[in-house]
Design an enzyme around this catalytic site. Structure first.
Site, short mmCIF file in Angstrom:
data_model
loop_
_atom_site.label_atom_id
_atom_site.label_comp_id
_atom_site.label_asym_id
_atom_site.label_seq_id
_atom_site.Cartn_x
_atom_site.Cartn_y
_atom_site.Cartn_z
N ASP A 149 0.83 -1.21 0.00
CA ASP A 149 0.00 0.00 0.00
C ASP A 149 0.86 1.27 0.00
OD1 ASP A 149 -2.35 1.42 -0.03
OD2 ASP A 149 -2.67 1.32 2.13
N GLY A 150 0.32 2.30 -0.60
CA GLY A 150 0.96 3.61 -0.51
C GLY A 150 1.61 4.11 -1.80
N ASN A 151 1.39 3.42 -2.91
CA ASN A 151 1.97 3.87 -4.19
C ASN A 151 1.48 5.27 -4.54
OD1 ASN A 151 3.02 1.31 -4.39
ND2 ASN A 151 1.64 0.62 -6.01
N GLY A 152 0.16 5.45 -4.42
CA GLY A 152 -0.45 6.73 -4.82
C GLY A 152 0.06 7.87 -3.95
N ARG A 153 0.08 7.66 -2.64
CA ARG A 153 0.53 8.72 -1.73
C ARG A 153 2.01 9.04 -1.93
NH1 ARG A 153 -1.20 6.04 3.49
NH2 ARG A 153 -1.52 4.33 2.03
N HIS A 207 2.87 3.54 -8.98
CA HIS A 207 2.68 2.11 -9.28
C HIS A 207 3.92 1.55 -9.99
CE1 HIS A 207 -1.30 2.36 -7.75
NE2 HIS A 207 -1.80 3.06 -8.75
N SER A 229 -10.52 -6.99 -5.71
CA SER A 229 -11.83 -6.93 -6.39
C SER A 229 -12.42 -5.53 -6.28
CB SER A 229 -12.81 -7.94 -5.78
OG SER A 229 -12.20 -8.92 -5.01
N LEU A 242 11.25 -20.30 -4.78
CA LEU A 242 10.28 -19.40 -4.14
C LEU A 242 8.95 -19.53 -4.88
CD1 LEU A 242 9.50 -16.81 -2.35
CD2 LEU A 242 10.14 -15.49 -4.36
N ARG A 302 1.91 -4.93 6.08
CA ARG A 302 1.21 -3.91 5.30
C ARG A 302 2.03 -2.64 5.35
NH1 ARG A 302 -5.00 -2.46 4.51
NH2 ARG A 302 -4.72 -0.61 3.22
N GLU A 323 1.19 -13.33 12.21
CA GLU A 323 1.63 -12.14 12.92
C GLU A 323 1.47 -10.96 11.97
OE1 GLU A 323 2.54 -11.87 16.07
OE2 GLU A 323 2.23 -14.02 16.35
C1 FPP Z 1 -1.69 0.30 -3.38
O1 FPP Z 1 -1.33 1.63 -3.59
C2 FPP Z 1 -1.25 -0.55 -4.43
C3 FPP Z 1 -2.04 -1.09 -5.42
C4 FPP Z 1 -3.49 -0.84 -5.53
C5 FPP Z 1 -1.52 -1.97 -6.44
C6 FPP Z 1 -0.15 -2.56 -6.21
C7 FPP Z 1 0.45 -2.72 -7.53
C8 FPP Z 1 1.75 -2.73 -7.83
C9 FPP Z 1 2.84 -2.71 -6.85
C10 FPP Z 1 2.18 -2.76 -9.25
C11 FPP Z 1 1.59 -3.81 -10.13
C12 FPP Z 1 1.64 -5.17 -9.59
C13 FPP Z 1 2.32 -6.23 -10.10
C14 FPP Z 1 2.19 -7.58 -9.48
C15 FPP Z 1 3.22 -6.07 -11.24
P1 FPP Z 1 -2.47 2.72 -3.58
O2 FPP Z 1 -2.65 3.18 -4.98
O3 FPP Z 1 -3.70 2.21 -2.91
O4 FPP Z 1 -1.77 3.82 -2.72
P2 FPP Z 1 -2.50 4.93 -1.82
O5 FPP Z 1 -3.13 4.20 -0.68
O6 FPP Z 1 -1.34 5.76 -1.39
O7 FPP Z 1 -3.46 5.65 -2.71
#
Ligand code: FPP
Length: 252
Positions: free
Chosen positions: A26-30, A43, A72, A137, A194, A213
């Site tokens: 989590d946290g790509n967008g932020r 992402h 989903s 793995l 997480r 855990e």
């Molecule tokens: C959450 O960040 C992350 C996702 C919704 C998708 C995770 C995807 C990847 C790491 C890339 C693609 C995956 C693969 C397997 C190649 P968010 O967008 O919810 O972040 P935020 O909470 O900061 O908005």
């Protein structure tokens, strides 16, 4: 102790390394927004973090790694973001499949395939097929995944067997339900990480995390790598896993 509990115990290797680590990335967008970058860049950097984490898991000797790549519920995001995520997913499989295969990685996908574009499903099938005999793995990618939906699918598969007379209602046990989940050959996670600072399960592996855990880290997913994984493993190794019983220290 029930079979389910003794099964969970077997999953803890003696040296304190978890057998199965699951990650909510989590946290790509932020991460992107804080840098004034488009979410898509977050992402993209998330894929780099996944590459680092897979490499680290192999180095550390973790046999199973599950990552939440598309839930989903993610279909409710803007179309353009869904397209970015699908594109990244396809590119990751296309570009990295050969290298993952060389590294002994077995790919498995969990989630609902119905409703996913045919080209994505074909790629998933191919990746699973090519890597099926690998043993270093097992990388489980949760894609179009929801924990409740997975449990409902398992219940439906059992109901079909009961309706066909292959199983009696009395044989519907925890073990049977677990055996009908999407990747029933994979042991339950010992550790769920997480990133991104939120402390929720968000419908991820609801059945399987019963005794996991939980470690929540503030770093955003694009910042994750070996150092952060090691730190989470250090927290894990300090935990006293009791599975509803007595502490190992006091039961000695
Ligand atoms: C959450 O960040 C992350 C996702 C919704 C998708 C995770 C995807 C990847 C790491 C890339 C693609 C995956 C693969 C397997 C190649 P968010 O967008 O919810 O972040 P935020 O909470 O900061 O908005």
């Amino acid at each position: 102790m029930s079979d389910q509990h003794s099964k969970a115990r077997q999953h803890s290797p003696k040296d304190g390394t978890p057998r199965h680590v699951a990650i909510i990335m989590d946290g790509n967008g932020r991460w992107a927004e804080r840098r004034g970058l488009p979410r898509a860049e977050g992402h993209r950097q998330g894929v780099e973090a996944l590459r680092r984490t897979v490499k680290a898991a192999i180095e550390i000797g973790i046999p199973y790694l599950t990552v939440y790549s598309f839930s989903s519920e993610n279909w409710s995001r803007p179309r353009s973001e869904i397209a970015d995520l699908m594109g990244l997913f396809k590119r990751y499989i296309r570009r990295d499949l050969a290298e993952l295969h060389r590294g002994g990685v077995k790919l498995r996908m969990i989630g609902e395939r119905a409703g996913v574009d045919a080209d994505v499903v074909a790629l998933i099938d191919e990746a699973e097929q090519v890597t099926r005999a690998n043993e270093t793995l097992t990388l489980v990618i949760a894609f179009n995944y929801g924990g409740r939906a997975e449990i409902a699918r398992a219940a439906r598969r059992l109901a079909e067997k009961v309706a066909a007379g292959a199983l009696s209602p009395g044989e519907v046990t925890e073990e049977q339900l677990a055996a009908h989940l999407d990747a029933s050959e994979v042991p339950d996670p010992d550790l769920l990480i997480r990133t991104g600072g939120e402390e929720r399960i968000s419908n991820f592996l609801l059945w399987q995390v019963a005794y996991a855990e939980l470690v929540f880290v503030d770093a955003f997913w694009p910042e994750f790598g070996k150092e952060q994984l090691d730190a989470a493993l250090a927290i894990y190794s300090g935990r006293d896993r009791r599975y509803g019983g007595l502490t190992q220290r006091s039961s000695r």
